[in-house]
Design a protein around this motif. Structure first.
Motif, PDB file in Angstrom:
ATOM      1  N   THR A  35      -3.305  -1.877   3.943  1.00 57.31           N
ATOM      2  CA  THR A  35      -2.932  -0.518   3.547  1.00 57.31           C
ATOM      3  C   THR A  35      -3.200  -0.306   2.066  1.00 57.31           C
ATOM      4  O   THR A  35      -3.734   0.735   1.655  1.00 57.31           O
ATOM      5  CB  THR A  35      -1.457  -0.250   3.865  1.00 57.31           C
ATOM      6  OG1 THR A  35      -1.230  -0.469   5.254  1.00 57.31           O
ATOM      7  CG2 THR A  35      -1.085   1.184   3.521  1.00 57.31           C
ATOM      8  N   TYR A  36      -2.833  -1.292   1.260  1.00 51.56           N
ATOM      9  CA  TYR A  36      -3.119  -1.207  -0.183  1.00 51.56           C
ATOM     10  C   TYR A  36      -4.614  -1.043  -0.438  1.00 51.56           C
ATOM     11  O   TYR A  36      -5.032  -0.168  -1.209  1.00 51.56           O
ATOM     12  CB  TYR A  36      -2.602  -2.462  -0.886  1.00 51.56           C
ATOM     13  CG  TYR A  36      -3.239  -2.682  -2.235  1.00 51.56           C
ATOM     14  CD1 TYR A  36      -2.897  -1.889  -3.331  1.00 51.56           C
ATOM     15  CD2 TYR A  36      -4.227  -3.653  -2.404  1.00 51.56           C
ATOM     16  CE1 TYR A  36      -3.513  -2.068  -4.561  1.00 51.56           C
ATOM     17  CE2 TYR A  36      -4.840  -3.840  -3.620  1.00 51.56           C
ATOM     18  CZ  TYR A  36      -4.486  -3.048  -4.704  1.00 51.56           C
ATOM     19  OH  TYR A  36      -5.101  -3.217  -5.910  1.00 51.56           O
ATOM     20  N   GLY A  43      -8.844   6.194  -3.544  1.00 60.88           N
ATOM     21  CA  GLY A  43      -8.565   6.778  -4.856  1.00 60.88           C
ATOM     22  C   GLY A  43      -7.107   6.973  -5.203  1.00 60.88           C
ATOM     23  O   GLY A  43      -6.790   7.602  -6.208  1.00 60.88           O
ATOM     24  N   TYR A  44      -6.195   6.438  -4.401  1.00 64.42           N
ATOM     25  CA  TYR A  44      -4.766   6.602  -4.694  1.00 64.42           C
ATOM     26  C   TYR A  44      -4.329   5.602  -5.776  1.00 64.42           C
ATOM     27  O   TYR A  44      -4.820   4.469  -5.819  1.00 64.42           O
ATOM     28  CB  TYR A  44      -3.942   6.399  -3.427  1.00 64.42           C
ATOM     29  CG  TYR A  44      -4.059   7.538  -2.447  1.00 64.42           C
ATOM     30  CD1 TYR A  44      -3.215   8.638  -2.526  1.00 64.42           C
ATOM     31  CD2 TYR A  44      -5.039   7.518  -1.449  1.00 64.42           C
ATOM     32  CE1 TYR A  44      -3.333   9.688  -1.623  1.00 64.42           C
ATOM     33  CE2 TYR A  44      -5.165   8.568  -0.549  1.00 64.42           C
ATOM     34  CZ  TYR A  44      -4.313   9.657  -0.644  1.00 64.42           C
ATOM     35  OH  TYR A  44      -4.438  10.699   0.235  1.00 64.42           O
ATOM     36  N   PRO A  45      -3.397   5.991  -6.644  1.00 65.68           N
ATOM     37  CA  PRO A  45      -2.932   5.121  -7.737  1.00 65.68           C
ATOM     38  C   PRO A  45      -1.912   4.088  -7.239  1.00 65.68           C
ATOM     39  O   PRO A  45      -0.713   4.172  -7.524  1.00 65.68           O
ATOM     40  CB  PRO A  45      -2.294   6.114  -8.709  1.00 65.68           C
ATOM     41  CG  PRO A  45      -1.768   7.204  -7.837  1.00 65.68           C
ATOM     42  CD  PRO A  45      -2.776   7.337  -6.716  1.00 65.68           C
ATOM     43  N   VAL A  46      -2.381   3.103  -6.494  1.00 65.19           N
ATOM     44  CA  VAL A  46      -1.495   2.085  -5.938  1.00 65.19           C
ATOM     45  C   VAL A  46      -1.727   0.750  -6.635  1.00 65.19           C
ATOM     46  O   VAL A  46      -2.811   0.481  -7.165  1.00 65.19           O
ATOM     47  CB  VAL A  46      -1.725   1.928  -4.420  1.00 65.19           C
ATOM     48  CG1 VAL A  46      -1.266   3.171  -3.684  1.00 65.19           C
ATOM     49  CG2 VAL A  46      -3.197   1.652  -4.118  1.00 65.19           C
ATOM     50  N   ARG A  47      -0.700  -0.082  -6.636  1.00 61.82           N
ATOM     51  CA  ARG A  47      -0.792  -1.424  -7.210  1.00 61.82           C
ATOM     52  C   ARG A  47      -0.198  -2.417  -6.222  1.00 61.82           C
ATOM     53  O   ARG A  47       0.651  -2.064  -5.419  1.00 61.82           O
ATOM     54  CB  ARG A  47      -0.023  -1.496  -8.539  1.00 61.82           C
ATOM     55  CG  ARG A  47      -0.632  -0.653  -9.656  1.00 61.82           C
ATOM     56  CD  ARG A  47       0.117  -0.846 -10.967  1.00 61.82           C
ATOM     57  NE  ARG A  47       1.510  -0.414 -10.883  1.00 61.82           N
ATOM     58  CZ  ARG A  47       2.560  -1.229 -10.987  1.00 61.82           C
ATOM     59  NH1 ARG A  47       2.371  -2.526 -11.149  1.00 61.82           N
ATOM     60  NH2 ARG A  47       3.789  -0.760 -10.927  1.00 61.82           N
ATOM     61  N   ILE A  48      -0.655  -3.659  -6.314  1.00 55.90           N
ATOM     62  CA  ILE A  48      -0.101  -4.714  -5.471  1.00 55.90           C
ATOM     63  C   ILE A  48       0.284  -5.886  -6.349  1.00 55.90           C
ATOM     64  O   ILE A  48      -0.404  -6.203  -7.330  1.00 55.90           O
ATOM     65  CB  ILE A  48      -1.107  -5.155  -4.376  1.00 55.90           C
ATOM     66  CG1 ILE A  48      -0.407  -6.044  -3.352  1.00 55.90           C
ATOM     67  CG2 ILE A  48      -2.325  -5.852  -4.976  1.00 55.90           C
ATOM     68  CD1 ILE A  48      -1.208  -6.281  -2.087  1.00 55.90           C
TER      69      ILE A  48
END
Length: 226
Positions: A35-36, A43-48
């Motif tokens: 999903t990440y 283009g979503y501002p996600v972090r892992i």
């Protein structure tokens, strides 16, 4: 996103469709890492991270819940947990479920799960003749009747090949050392069930059926709730 990975730097550069074999084992990879990666690619501002953030919103898998809340018993950011094949969460603000029957208004939300990454559809030039029947999954979920000599004889006298595409398990005395869960190119019919008894694997989603639909392959089903 919070995930437990030995090499998170390497994992963060995987492509689910190119590196589909990396997502054949481990629910946390299927739910969290995939999903990440897909949100990041969109283009979503996600972090892992393997660490727990002090603010914002964190998404984690059921397997990480106990460890997460034991380390954040005084304070923690908003949490969303993914309820794959496990029980209901007790402490999260919200949870994502893979079966509509498990949804609870204001608490648990059904979101369609990711289908098989890197899926190769059936070759339509094979026509409508059934020449190969397949099962894709874990060997322990294959109904015992489908490992019997009677089943193999039933197929053999009809000129049908049996493709037991199972995860690194010993079946019929042979070792299947590489799964091909993404490849439906030469499959004419899928056995999409977890067993013959009801209720069978009531916590399982209809993954085998959804993958068969997307691959253009008819499926034989069992009376499973999902």
């Amino acid at each position: 996103f919070t995930a437990v990975e030995k090499d998170l730097e390497r994992a963060s550069h995987l492509d689910p469709d190119r590196d589909w074999a990396e997502f054949t084992g481990g629910a946390e990879r299927v739910w969290i890492l995939q999903t990440y990666l897909r949100l990041k690619a969109a283009g979503y501002p996600v972090r892992i991270s393997s660490d727990i953030p002090e603010e914002g919103m964190v998404v984690l898998h059921r397997q990480s819940e106990l460890d997460y809340f034991s380390r954040r018993w005084l304070w923690f950011p908003a949490t969303v947990t993914t309820n794959a094949d496990t029980g209901v969460y007790r402490w999260a603000d919200a949870e994502i479920v893979q079966d509509p029957s498990k949804a609870v208004p204001g608490r648990a939300y059904y979101i369609p799960f990711w289908p098989q990454p890197g899926l190769v559809p059936r070759d339509r030039s094979r026509g409508s003749v059934i020449r190969k029947v397949g099962f894709k999954g874990s060997a322990q979920r294959l109904a015992p009747a489908l490992t019997s000599e009677d089943w193999q004889h039933f197929l053999q006298i009809r000129g049908i090949e049996w493709d037991y595409d199972v995860r690194i398990q010993e079946v019929y005395g042979e070792l299947a050392n590489r799964v091909r869960w993404n490849d439906y190119a030469d499959i004419d019919l899928i056995i999409a069930l977890h067993g013959f008894k009801y209720p069978a694997q009531v916590h399982k989603p209809p993954s085998k059926l959804v993958n068969a639909w997307l691959a253009g392959v008819p499926a034989i089903l069992g009376p499973e709730p999902s």
